[in-house]
Enzyme design. Sequence first.
Site, short mmCIF file in Angstrom:
data_model
loop_
_atom_site.label_atom_id
_atom_site.label_comp_id
_atom_site.label_asym_id
_atom_site.label_seq_id
_atom_site.Cartn_x
_atom_site.Cartn_y
_atom_site.Cartn_z
N ASP A 181 -35.01 -33.84 43.67
CA ASP A 181 -33.58 -33.62 43.46
C ASP A 181 -33.13 -33.99 42.06
O ASP A 181 -32.13 -33.47 41.57
CB ASP A 181 -32.79 -34.41 44.51
CG ASP A 181 -33.01 -33.83 45.88
OD1 ASP A 181 -34.03 -34.16 46.52
OD2 ASP A 181 -32.19 -32.98 46.30
N GLN A 205 -34.58 -32.65 58.28
CA GLN A 205 -34.80 -31.39 57.55
C GLN A 205 -36.22 -30.86 57.79
O GLN A 205 -36.46 -29.67 57.79
CB GLN A 205 -34.56 -31.56 56.05
CG GLN A 205 -33.11 -31.73 55.64
CD GLN A 205 -32.66 -33.17 55.55
OE1 GLN A 205 -33.11 -34.01 56.35
NE2 GLN A 205 -31.76 -33.49 54.65
N ARG A 213 -21.80 -34.15 46.10
CA ARG A 213 -22.99 -34.99 46.29
C ARG A 213 -23.49 -35.41 44.90
O ARG A 213 -23.48 -34.61 43.97
CB ARG A 213 -24.12 -34.24 47.03
CG ARG A 213 -23.76 -33.85 48.47
CD ARG A 213 -24.93 -33.19 49.18
NE ARG A 213 -25.96 -34.17 49.58
CZ ARG A 213 -27.15 -33.83 50.04
NH1 ARG A 213 -27.50 -32.55 50.11
NH2 ARG A 213 -28.03 -34.75 50.42
N ASN A 228 -36.20 -37.99 45.46
CA ASN A 228 -36.33 -36.98 46.52
C ASN A 228 -35.89 -37.62 47.82
O ASN A 228 -35.51 -38.79 47.88
CB ASN A 228 -37.78 -36.47 46.59
CG ASN A 228 -37.88 -35.16 47.37
OD1 ASN A 228 -37.20 -34.19 47.09
ND2 ASN A 228 -38.73 -35.16 48.38
N LYS A 229 -35.92 -36.83 48.89
CA LYS A 229 -35.45 -37.31 50.18
C LYS A 229 -36.01 -38.69 50.54
O LYS A 229 -37.18 -38.97 50.28
CB LYS A 229 -35.85 -36.30 51.27
CG LYS A 229 -35.32 -36.59 52.65
CD LYS A 229 -33.82 -36.86 52.70
CE LYS A 229 -33.03 -35.78 52.05
NZ LYS A 229 -31.67 -36.19 51.65
N ARG A 279 -27.96 -26.98 51.40
CA ARG A 279 -28.54 -28.18 50.85
C ARG A 279 -29.86 -27.85 50.16
O ARG A 279 -30.30 -26.71 50.20
CB ARG A 279 -28.74 -29.25 51.93
CG ARG A 279 -29.12 -28.79 53.33
CD ARG A 279 -30.51 -28.39 53.63
NE ARG A 279 -31.55 -29.13 52.97
CZ ARG A 279 -32.70 -28.58 52.63
NH1 ARG A 279 -32.93 -27.31 52.87
NH2 ARG A 279 -33.64 -29.29 52.05
N GLY A 280 -30.36 -28.86 49.44
CA GLY A 280 -31.53 -28.60 48.62
C GLY A 280 -31.05 -28.38 47.19
O GLY A 280 -30.18 -27.54 46.96
N ALA A 281 -31.61 -29.13 46.25
CA ALA A 281 -31.05 -29.13 44.89
C ALA A 281 -30.78 -27.73 44.32
O ALA A 281 -29.65 -27.41 43.97
CB ALA A 281 -31.97 -29.94 43.97
C1 LIG Z 1 -36.02 -28.05 46.31
S1 LIG Z 1 -35.01 -29.44 46.35
C2 LIG Z 1 -35.15 -29.90 48.02
C3 LIG Z 1 -34.83 -31.34 48.21
O1 LIG Z 1 -33.47 -31.49 48.65
C4 LIG Z 1 -33.50 -32.21 49.86
O2 LIG Z 1 -32.40 -33.06 50.03
P1 LIG Z 1 -31.16 -32.57 50.96
O3 LIG Z 1 -31.74 -31.89 52.15
O4 LIG Z 1 -30.44 -33.87 51.27
O5 LIG Z 1 -30.34 -31.65 50.08
C5 LIG Z 1 -34.78 -32.99 49.80
O6 LIG Z 1 -34.69 -34.09 48.92
C6 LIG Z 1 -35.70 -31.93 49.27
O7 LIG Z 1 -36.92 -32.35 48.78
#
Ligand SMILES: CSC[C@H]1O[C@H](OP(=O)(O)O)[C@H](O)[C@@H]1O
Length: 352
Positions: free
Chosen positions: A239, A198, A92, A249-250, A49-51
């Site tokens: 994101d 996270q 996603r 973002n989250k 996960r993470g963009a």
């Molecule tokens: C560097 S992008 C990280 C970004 O992604 C996370 O979402 P997820 O854990 O659901 O993929 C979160 O928004 C982070 O800031």
Amino acid sequence: MKVSEVVPVKFVGGKMLILDQSKLPGEEKYLEMETKEDIYVAIKKLKVRGAPAIGVAAAYGLYVSTRHSHAKTLKEFRPEVKEVADYIVKARPTAVNLSWALSRMMDRLDTFNGDVSDAKQMLLSEADKIRVEDENSCHKMGEYGLTLLKPGMGILTHCNAGTLATAKYGTSLAPIYLGTEKNYDFKVFADETRPLLQGARLTAWELTKAGVDVTLICDNMASIVMKNGWIDAVVVGCDRMAANGDGANKIGTSAVAILAKEYGIPFYMFVPTSTIDYDTKTGDDIQIELRDGKEISEMWYKQPMAPQGVKTYNPSFDVTPARYITAVITENGIVRAPYEENLLKLKERTVK
Ligand SMILES: CSC[C@H]1O[C@H](OP(=O)(O)O)[C@H](O)[C@@H]1O
């Protein structure tokens, strides 16, 4: 193992491996990805996960899912690869890097000349390029971000935009790593970031392993640590950034941004250029992923923490309006308001 060596996606010995982030911090386990279903489920269930990390995983995933194709010609191979890309992209919706990486891979294939085995090799090398470019851009964002921070600063983070969310180093955590190498002695306060934690499970884990002073707090404590004067800057990832500078973002990020504005604390959003979506005019046009409410009502606690079957609402992201963002840090420099105009100038300056 130093955290900077714990990368979320790697291709070694002919195998695509992802670190299963859904098991962290309890278990550090790499899983082999072999099929499009493996990739889809890994992204959907936030095993990766993470963009940027999602983009890197999708790129390698496209290669491993099609490398055993029996297609004899590119005319046969291209539609097979397209079908896989169209499947993985549905995992996603919010992080633009997923569609960006897959579109880049397909564009390369559509213009490729050669035989099928050469095309397969090209897909692997393009995935390698995407990974290496992201690693380099994260390091550059760290360098730019560090110019905004000072030794001893208190820094609030939300969710995880560290090594685990990218090819390496992270976006918003990159300046913390680079500053730590220079003994900047940051005091980080990490929001746990419900419902998938996270911040607690990943950011606190990454920073602790890197020897960074990190204090874990609940999301509802962001205001008091700011009021106490313990926070000098907020750093977050992104994101998808719309053309006007609104950043998705989250979930909970916009609340932190509003608090930071109230307390006069700079709010820095770290945005690789691969995450800027110039085709999306404003944050209102960004699709927000809705996830299973059981992430709120049934995960993490040993005892029931909500009445069985209670209604839930579980948006995985929210949009921070550009007016709350002090600066946008990209790998090509720091962008400030007016964002629509200055993000376009960034694009013109960096179009390859
Ligand atoms: C560097 S992008 C990280 C970004 O992604 C996370 O979402 P997820 O854990 O659901 O993929 C979160 O928004 C982070 O800031």
